[in-house]
Write a protein that holds these residues in place. Structure first.
Motif, PDB file in Angstrom:
ATOM      1  N   GLY A  20       0.881  -1.171   0.069  1.00  0.00           N
ATOM      2  CA  GLY A  20       0.003   0.038   0.078  1.00  0.00           C
ATOM      3  C   GLY A  20       0.766   1.233  -0.125  1.00  0.00           C
ATOM      4  N   TYR A  21       1.952   1.039  -0.106  1.00  0.00           N
ATOM      5  CA  TYR A  21       2.902   2.226  -0.239  1.00  0.00           C
ATOM      6  C   TYR A  21       4.400   1.875  -0.919  1.00  0.00           C
ATOM      7  CZ  TYR A  21       5.663   0.298   3.827  1.00  0.00           C
ATOM      8  OH  TYR A  21       6.174  -0.493   4.724  1.00  0.00           O
ATOM      9  N   VAL A  22       5.113   2.801  -1.405  1.00  0.00           N
ATOM     10  CA  VAL A  22       6.155   2.748  -2.043  1.00  0.00           C
ATOM     11  C   VAL A  22       7.369   3.352  -1.079  1.00  0.00           C
ATOM     12  CG1 VAL A  22       6.136   4.763  -3.410  1.00  0.00           C
ATOM     13  CG2 VAL A  22       7.815   2.786  -4.165  1.00  0.00           C
ATOM     14  N   ASP A  23       8.427   2.704  -0.515  1.00  0.00           N
ATOM     15  CA  ASP A  23       9.405   3.210   0.490  1.00  0.00           C
ATOM     16  C   ASP A  23      10.388   4.007  -0.035  1.00  0.00           C
ATOM     17  OD1 ASP A  23      11.001   1.507  -0.796  1.00  0.00           O
ATOM     18  OD2 ASP A  23      11.403   0.207   0.999  1.00  0.00           O
ATOM     19  N   GLU A  24      10.520   4.399  -1.424  1.00  0.00           N
ATOM     20  CA  GLU A  24      11.545   5.299  -1.972  1.00  0.00           C
ATOM     21  C   GLU A  24      10.784   6.829  -2.480  1.00  0.00           C
ATOM     22  OE1 GLU A  24      14.197   4.306  -4.791  1.00  0.00           O
ATOM     23  OE2 GLU A  24      14.880   2.661  -3.883  1.00  0.00           O
ATOM     24  N   PRO A  25      11.586   7.816  -2.150  1.00  0.00           N
ATOM     25  CA  PRO A  25      10.941   9.007  -2.281  1.00  0.00           C
ATOM     26  C   PRO A  25      10.423   9.092  -3.884  1.00  0.00           C
ATOM     27  CG  PRO A  25      12.854   9.170  -1.218  1.00  0.00           C
ATOM     28  CD  PRO A  25      12.740   7.845  -1.560  1.00  0.00           C
ATOM     29  N   GLY A  26       9.706  10.207  -4.097  1.00  0.00           N
ATOM     30  CA  GLY A  26       9.165  10.463  -5.643  1.00  0.00           C
ATOM     31  C   GLY A  26      10.507  11.283  -6.453  1.00  0.00           C
ATOM     32  N   MET A  27      10.047  11.062  -7.499  1.00  0.00           N
ATOM     33  CA  MET A  27      11.195  12.063  -8.649  1.00  0.00           C
ATOM     34  C   MET A  27      10.425  12.825  -9.605  1.00  0.00           C
ATOM     35  SD  MET A  27      14.122   8.964  -9.546  1.00  0.00           S
ATOM     36  CE  MET A  27      13.144   7.612  -9.450  1.00  0.00           C
ATOM     37  N   HIS A  28      10.970  13.764 -10.183  1.00  0.00           N
ATOM     38  CA  HIS A  28      10.562  14.774 -11.439  1.00  0.00           C
ATOM     39  C   HIS A  28      10.472  13.713 -12.604  1.00  0.00           C
ATOM     40  CE1 HIS A  28      12.709  17.835  -8.918  1.00  0.00           C
ATOM     41  NE2 HIS A  28      11.316  18.599  -9.131  1.00  0.00           N
ATOM     42  N   PRO A  29       9.574  13.825 -13.355  1.00  0.00           N
ATOM     43  CA  PRO A  29       9.627  12.797 -14.629  1.00  0.00           C
ATOM     44  C   PRO A  29      10.760  12.708 -15.233  1.00  0.00           C
ATOM     45  CG  PRO A  29       7.453  14.153 -14.439  1.00  0.00           C
ATOM     46  CD  PRO A  29       8.412  14.804 -13.210  1.00  0.00           C
ATOM     47  N   GLU A  30      11.719  13.876 -15.372  1.00  0.00           N
ATOM     48  CA  GLU A  30      12.699  13.712 -16.289  1.00  0.00           C
ATOM     49  C   GLU A  30      13.996  13.115 -15.321  1.00  0.00           C
ATOM     50  OE1 GLU A  30      12.533  18.308 -14.663  1.00  0.00           O
ATOM     51  OE2 GLU A  30      11.304  16.257 -15.226  1.00  0.00           O
ATOM     52  N   CYS A  31      13.936  13.294 -14.032  1.00  0.00           N
ATOM     53  CA  CYS A  31      14.903  12.570 -13.289  1.00  0.00           C
ATOM     54  C   CYS A  31      14.544  11.045 -13.136  1.00  0.00           C
ATOM     55  CB  CYS A  31      14.770  13.020 -11.962  1.00  0.00           C
ATOM     56  SG  CYS A  31      15.326  14.943 -11.585  1.00  0.00           S
ATOM     57  N   LEU A  32      13.403  10.557 -13.009  1.00  0.00           N
ATOM     58  CA  LEU A  32      12.994   9.326 -13.386  1.00  0.00           C
ATOM     59  C   LEU A  32      13.329   8.651 -14.627  1.00  0.00           C
ATOM     60  CD1 LEU A  32       9.534   7.615 -12.140  1.00  0.00           C
ATOM     61  CD2 LEU A  32      10.679   6.898 -14.015  1.00  0.00           C
ATOM     62  N   ASP A  33      13.306   9.394 -15.648  1.00  0.00           N
ATOM     63  CA  ASP A  33      13.696   8.885 -17.086  1.00  0.00           C
ATOM     64  C   ASP A  33      15.121   8.602 -17.046  1.00  0.00           C
ATOM     65  OD1 ASP A  33      10.975   9.072 -17.908  1.00  0.00           O
ATOM     66  OD2 ASP A  33      11.265  11.011 -19.122  1.00  0.00           O
ATOM     67  N   TYR A  34      15.760   9.699 -16.400  1.00  0.00           N
ATOM     68  CA  TYR A  34      17.344   9.393 -16.437  1.00  0.00           C
ATOM     69  C   TYR A  34      17.750   8.140 -15.622  1.00  0.00           C
ATOM     70  CZ  TYR A  34      22.505  10.077 -15.520  1.00  0.00           C
ATOM     71  OH  TYR A  34      23.757   9.743 -15.557  1.00  0.00           O
ATOM     72  N   ALA A  35      16.935   8.050 -14.299  1.00  0.00           N
ATOM     73  CA  ALA A  35      17.414   6.783 -13.370  1.00  0.00           C
ATOM     74  C   ALA A  35      16.968   5.615 -14.361  1.00  0.00           C
ATOM     75  CB  ALA A  35      16.564   6.828 -12.205  1.00  0.00           C
ATOM     76  N   VAL A  36      15.747   5.485 -15.061  1.00  0.00           N
ATOM     77  CA  VAL A  36      15.607   4.289 -15.756  1.00  0.00           C
ATOM     78  C   VAL A  36      16.490   3.896 -16.646  1.00  0.00           C
ATOM     79  CG1 VAL A  36      13.605   3.397 -17.355  1.00  0.00           C
ATOM     80  CG2 VAL A  36      12.968   4.445 -15.393  1.00  0.00           C
ATOM     81  N   ALA A  37      16.974   4.850 -17.489  1.00  0.00           N
ATOM     82  CA  ALA A  37      18.153   4.842 -18.539  1.00  0.00           C
ATOM     83  C   ALA A  37      19.211   4.152 -18.305  1.00  0.00           C
ATOM     84  CB  ALA A  37      18.152   5.899 -19.486  1.00  0.00           C
ATOM     85  N   VAL A  38      19.844   4.618 -16.636  1.00  0.00           N
ATOM     86  CA  VAL A  38      21.231   4.048 -16.455  1.00  0.00           C
ATOM     87  C   VAL A  38      21.130   3.268 -15.316  1.00  0.00           C
ATOM     88  CG1 VAL A  38      21.915   6.335 -17.210  1.00  0.00           C
ATOM     89  CG2 VAL A  38      21.442   6.164 -14.967  1.00  0.00           C
ATOM     90  N   CYS A  39      20.093   2.973 -14.545  1.00  0.00           N
ATOM     91  CA  CYS A  39      20.260   2.224 -13.490  1.00  0.00           C
ATOM     92  C   CYS A  39      19.933   0.612 -14.039  1.00  0.00           C
ATOM     93  CB  CYS A  39      19.093   2.076 -12.640  1.00  0.00           C
ATOM     94  SG  CYS A  39      18.696   1.088 -11.270  1.00  0.00           S
ATOM     95  N   PRO A  40      20.989  -0.326 -13.683  1.00  0.00           N
ATOM     96  CA  PRO A  40      20.796  -1.334 -14.296  1.00  0.00           C
ATOM     97  C   PRO A  40      19.826  -2.332 -13.676  1.00  0.00           C
ATOM     98  CG  PRO A  40      22.569  -1.417 -12.767  1.00  0.00           C
ATOM     99  CD  PRO A  40      22.201   0.040 -13.002  1.00  0.00           C
TER     100      PRO A  40
END
Length: 202
Positions: free
Chosen positions: A80-100
Motif C-alpha cells: 500500500g506504499y512505496v518506500d522510496e521517495p518520488g522524482m521529477h519525470p525527467e529525473c525518473l527517465d534518467y534513472a530508468v535509462a542508467v540504473c541496471p
C-alpha cells in the motif's frame, strides 16, 4: 554467458547539473557514499525520510512539481506504499535509462552487498540474490501525495491508494534461473536422459 549491456549514453536532466559524477554517471542525492565512492542503489536513511517528508526529488533534491514519479514493484502495491521517495519525470527517465536494475541489465538483486553498507540495506534479507521484480512508473499529483506512517510514527513511504495519473511499465520481472538439481529433475521428468534410439536389444 553474454556480457552485460552497457547503459546507453544519456544526458542527465539540467536540474541535476550540480550533482557529483562517478564512472560517467550522475550520482543521485539520496545515494550513500562510503570510503569516498558512491554505492548506487543504497540510500541514505536520513535523506530518504527528508525527501519523503519535505516532498523533495530523491535524485536532484529539488522540490517536486506538478507531476511526481514513483517507481513501484508489485510488493509495494500489496503493502500500500512505496518506500522510496518520488522524482521529477525527467529525473525518473534518467534513472530508468542508467540504473541496471531498472533498465534490465541486471536480472538479480545483489547477493552480498558490501559489508560497509549492509546495515543500510533494509531490504537485503528479503531480496538478496533473488530475481529482479517487475517495476512500473506511477505518476501522481501533489494533491495525491500522502505519507504512509508506521504505528510508531515512522515514515514508511508514499501511499499508493491515491488517484494515479498514469502507470507505465519500466521492466518485466526476470525469469528464475534453473539450478542444476532442478534441471536434472526436469530432464528426468521429460525422459530426456533416455536414448533417442530406444532401449538396446540383446
Amino acid at each position: 554467458m553474454p556480457k552485460p549491456r552497457r547503459p546507453r549514453a544519456v544526458r542527465p536532466p539540467a536540474r541535476a547539473a550540480a550533482l557529483p559524477r562517478h564512472g560517467g554517471l550522475t550520482v543521485p542525492w539520496i545515494t550513500g557514499w562510503f570510503d569516498g565512492r558512491p554505492y548506487f542503489g543504497v540510500n541514505f536513511p536520513v535523506r530518504r525520510v527528508q525527501a519523503i517528508t519535505y516532498r523533495l526529488c530523491q535524485f536532484c533534491r529539488q522540490p517536486l512539481g506538478r507531476r511526481i514519479g514513483l517507481v513501484v514493484r508489485p510488493a509495494d502495491s500489496t503493502a500500500g506504499y512505496v518506500d522510496e521517495p518520488g522524482m521529477h519525470p525527467e529525473c525518473l527517465d534518467y534513472a530508468v535509462a542508467v540504473c541496471p536494475m531498472l533498465n534490465s541489465t541486471m536480472d538479480r538483486y545483489r547477493a552480498k552487498p558490501p559489508a560497509a553498507v549492509a546495515g543500510l540495506l533494509a531490504s537485503t534479507p528479503a531480496r538478496a540474490g533473488k530475481p529482479a521484480e517487475a517495476y512500473e512508473a506511477w505518476f501522481i499529483t501533489p494533491n495525491g501525495y500522502e505519507i504512509a506512517y508506521g504505528p510508531d510514527g515512522t515514515v514508511l513511504g508514499i501511499r499508493l491508494d491515491v488517484p494515479v495519473l498514469m502507470k507505465k511499465p519500466v521492466r518485466a520481472a526476470a525469469r528464475p534461473r534453473l539450478t542444476d538439481e532442478h534441471a536434472a529433475l526436469l530432464r528426468a521428468v521429460l525422459d530426456l536422459e533416455s536414448s533417442p534410439e530406444g532401449p538396446a536389444t540383446p
